[in-house]
Design a protein around this motif. Structure first.
Motif, PDB file in Angstrom:
ATOM      1  N   LEU A 159     109.008 113.806 141.046  1.00 49.30           N
ATOM      2  CA  LEU A 159     109.830 113.643 142.121  1.00 49.30           C
ATOM      3  C   LEU A 159     111.169 114.197 141.973  1.00 49.30           C
ATOM      4  CD1 LEU A 159     109.145 109.953 143.601  1.00 49.30           C
ATOM      5  CD2 LEU A 159     108.506 111.900 144.419  1.00 49.30           C
ATOM      6  N   LEU A 160     111.753 113.938 140.742  1.00 56.79           N
ATOM      7  CA  LEU A 160     113.041 114.733 140.215  1.00 56.79           C
ATOM      8  C   LEU A 160     112.746 116.402 140.483  1.00 56.79           C
ATOM      9  CD1 LEU A 160     115.556 115.102 139.001  1.00 56.79           C
ATOM     10  CD2 LEU A 160     114.796 114.586 136.806  1.00 56.79           C
ATOM     11  N   THR A 161     111.512 116.678 139.889  1.00 56.23           N
ATOM     12  CA  THR A 161     111.392 118.289 139.887  1.00 56.23           C
ATOM     13  C   THR A 161     111.117 118.761 141.484  1.00 56.23           C
ATOM     14  OG1 THR A 161     110.060 117.940 137.723  1.00 56.23           O
ATOM     15  CG2 THR A 161     109.832 119.939 138.911  1.00 56.23           C
ATOM     16  N   VAL A 162     110.387 117.978 142.219  1.00 57.51           N
ATOM     17  CA  VAL A 162     110.506 118.562 143.493  1.00 57.51           C
ATOM     18  C   VAL A 162     111.565 118.452 144.216  1.00 57.51           C
ATOM     19  CG1 VAL A 162     109.187 117.803 145.703  1.00 57.51           C
ATOM     20  CG2 VAL A 162     107.981 117.652 143.533  1.00 57.51           C
ATOM     21  N   TRP A 163     112.534 117.404 143.952  1.00 55.44           N
ATOM     22  CA  TRP A 163     113.820 117.229 144.622  1.00 55.44           C
ATOM     23  C   TRP A 163     114.909 118.524 144.032  1.00 55.44           C
ATOM     24  CZ3 TRP A 163     118.360 116.101 141.855  1.00 55.44           C
ATOM     25  CH2 TRP A 163     119.516 116.057 142.815  1.00 55.44           C
ATOM     26  N   LYS A 164     114.701 118.531 142.810  1.00 55.62           N
ATOM     27  CA  LYS A 164     115.769 119.437 142.444  1.00 55.62           C
ATOM     28  C   LYS A 164     115.167 121.025 142.804  1.00 55.62           C
ATOM     29  CE  LYS A 164     118.322 121.228 138.954  1.00 55.62           C
ATOM     30  NZ  LYS A 164     118.515 122.651 139.430  1.00 55.62           N
ATOM     31  N   ASN A 165     113.998 121.380 143.197  1.00 54.21           N
ATOM     32  CA  ASN A 165     113.563 122.788 143.692  1.00 54.21           C
ATOM     33  C   ASN A 165     113.158 122.710 145.189  1.00 54.21           C
ATOM     34  OD1 ASN A 165     113.172 124.356 141.083  1.00 54.21           O
ATOM     35  ND2 ASN A 165     111.892 122.601 140.952  1.00 54.21           N
ATOM     36  N   LEU A 166     113.635 121.563 145.932  1.00 56.96           N
ATOM     37  CA  LEU A 166     113.307 121.390 147.259  1.00 56.96           C
ATOM     38  C   LEU A 166     114.098 122.529 148.244  1.00 56.96           C
ATOM     39  CD1 LEU A 166     112.170 119.967 149.759  1.00 56.96           C
ATOM     40  CD2 LEU A 166     114.056 118.350 149.738  1.00 56.96           C
ATOM     41  N   GLY A 167     115.124 122.785 147.879  1.00 61.92           N
ATOM     42  CA  GLY A 167     116.229 123.489 148.634  1.00 61.92           C
ATOM     43  C   GLY A 167     115.659 125.059 148.656  1.00 61.92           C
ATOM     44  N   PHE A 168     115.272 125.421 147.323  1.00 61.66           N
ATOM     45  CA  PHE A 168     114.667 126.802 147.170  1.00 61.66           C
ATOM     46  C   PHE A 168     113.437 127.069 147.887  1.00 61.66           C
ATOM     47  CE2 PHE A 168     111.867 129.722 144.675  1.00 61.66           C
ATOM     48  CZ  PHE A 168     112.567 130.859 144.755  1.00 61.66           C
ATOM     49  N   ASN A 169     112.631 126.008 147.744  1.00 68.31           N
ATOM     50  CA  ASN A 169     111.253 126.266 148.628  1.00 68.31           C
ATOM     51  C   ASN A 169     111.509 126.295 149.891  1.00 68.31           C
ATOM     52  OD1 ASN A 169     109.906 126.198 146.042  1.00 68.31           O
ATOM     53  ND2 ASN A 169     109.599 123.973 145.938  1.00 68.31           N
ATOM     54  N   ALA A 170     112.411 125.229 150.567  1.00 67.51           N
ATOM     55  CA  ALA A 170     112.689 125.170 151.925  1.00 67.51           C
ATOM     56  C   ALA A 170     113.212 126.537 152.506  1.00 67.51           C
ATOM     57  CB  ALA A 170     113.591 124.294 152.261  1.00 67.51           C
ATOM     58  N   ILE A 171     114.203 127.137 151.671  1.00 72.63           N
ATOM     59  CA  ILE A 171     114.745 128.385 151.955  1.00 72.63           C
ATOM     60  C   ILE A 171     113.652 129.472 152.007  1.00 72.63           C
ATOM     61  CG2 ILE A 171     116.436 130.286 151.411  1.00 72.63           C
ATOM     62  CD1 ILE A 171     117.577 127.703 152.633  1.00 72.63           C
ATOM     63  N   MET A 172     112.902 129.509 151.039  1.00 72.99           N
ATOM     64  CA  MET A 172     111.777 130.614 151.195  1.00 72.99           C
ATOM     65  C   MET A 172     110.716 130.385 152.506  1.00 72.99           C
ATOM     66  SD  MET A 172     112.151 132.548 148.520  1.00 72.99           S
ATOM     67  CE  MET A 172     113.888 132.337 148.924  1.00 72.99           C
ATOM     68  N   TYR A 173     110.625 129.396 152.721  1.00 69.69           N
ATOM     69  CA  TYR A 173     109.570 129.039 154.015  1.00 69.69           C
ATOM     70  C   TYR A 173     110.252 129.139 155.203  1.00 69.69           C
ATOM     71  CZ  TYR A 173     105.371 127.006 151.985  1.00 69.69           C
ATOM     72  OH  TYR A 173     104.216 126.770 151.365  1.00 69.69           O
ATOM     73  N   LEU A 174     111.673 129.130 155.223  1.00 72.72           N
ATOM     74  CA  LEU A 174     112.398 129.230 156.368  1.00 72.72           C
ATOM     75  C   LEU A 174     112.478 130.564 156.601  1.00 72.72           C
ATOM     76  CD1 LEU A 174     114.296 128.033 158.545  1.00 72.72           C
ATOM     77  CD2 LEU A 174     116.356 128.035 156.992  1.00 72.72           C
ATOM     78  N   THR A 175     112.846 131.461 155.963  1.00 74.23           N
ATOM     79  CA  THR A 175     112.604 132.942 155.636  1.00 74.23           C
ATOM     80  C   THR A 175     111.482 133.514 155.998  1.00 74.23           C
ATOM     81  OG1 THR A 175     114.377 132.934 153.838  1.00 74.23           O
ATOM     82  CG2 THR A 175     113.185 135.018 154.289  1.00 74.23           C
TER      83      THR A 175
END
Length: 274
Positions: A142-158
């Motif tokens: 969960l820590l790893t997913v939370w740490k990279n959540l913003g990056f993954n979300a921005i990639m998907y949003l783009t």
């Protein structure tokens, strides 16, 4: 090409040769031992445990990264007020120091930490989250997913904002609902980005060290002893540089193998509407 040769190819070749030797560190002689280190890997219980932990950790992080990243991206793609603020908040963990993030989570998950205090406040018993094998691995995931959540979300949003609107307009004319449009249009068109997120998550987990080292140190009882931590302990604490290099090469081969399989499965990253 010169930069790649000096800083990528040469270190890989040098480490590959090192994995075929027995070396105790600086100032000692490197003794060529052939495949002895790799044969030793096969029969080493610590390596087998670390490999199992790393695979479970990698799969869990990859799946949750896709689900959480896509979900947050869909929410951030909605017409909301203060959307820029929300995007900044979600991206904040990505630019936070890994050591600082791990220390924060360690305080939260401590037996006397914030989480257990909240549970105690609602009448639920506390738990030693980092003191048990599977709960510690779940916390690390969960820590790893939370740490990279913003990056993954921005990639998907783009990727979402670059999808052709004509497909959605045609589907809406044909009577397709929101769920049908998401399942039959959005997800297939986002397949190249999903491929990228999965590969990025797998590479991150197979190379993971700092989060694990600070949060659990590989414990308890080897429950979070990923290959990166095992490689560090073998190389720099036990002074077995050749064996540590062989563990590093196993990580490299696993990442290359998984990436090749994922690339093949995704149709070389090409999207379609099948």
């Amino acid at each position: 090409m010169l930069v790649i040769a000096v800083f990528v190819i040469y270190p890989m070749v040098s480490a590959g040769y090192l994995s075929l030797t027995s070396w105790e560190g600086f100032g000692t002689e490197q003794v060529f031992t052939g495949l002895e280190n790799y044969i030793r890997l096969i029969h080493d219980p610590a390596v087998l445990n670390s490999l199992l932990v790393t695979i479970v950790y990698a799969v869990a992080v990859a799946v949750l990264s896709v689900v959480s990243g896509l979900t947050v991206a869909l929410l951030l793609d909605a017409p909301l007020k203060g959307l820029g603020l929300y995007r900044g908040i979600y991206f904040l963990p990505t630019v936070t120091s890994s050591v600082a993030a791990a220390i924060l989570w360690k305080y939260v998950l401590d037996p006397s930490g914030i989480l257990n205090r909240l549970l105690d406040g609602v009448g639920l018993p506390g738990y030693d989250w980092l003191g048990h094998r599977w709960s510690a691995l779940a916390a690390l995931t969960l820590l790893t997913v939370w740490k990279n959540l913003g990056f993954n979300a921005i990639m998907y949003l783009t990727a979402l904002q670059s999808l052709p609107t004509s497909c959605y307009e045609a589907a809406e004319v044909d009577g397709a609902g929101a769920w049908t449009r998401a399942w039959r249009i959005t997800i297939p068109l986002l397949r190249p980005m999903t491929f990228f997120v999965v590969v990025q998550a797998l590479i991150t987990t197979f190379q993971s060290f700092d989060l694990v080292y600070v949060l659990t140190g590989g414990g308890p009882s080897g429950g979070t002893d990923v290959l990166g931590v095992l490689m560090y302990r073998t190389t720099f604490r036990m002074g077995d540089f050749g064996y540590g290099a062989s563990i590093a090469f196993v990580c490299l081969l696993l990442v290359l193998g998984v990436t090749a399989v994922q690339w093949r499965w995704s149709g070389s990253g090409e999207s379609d509407l099948a």
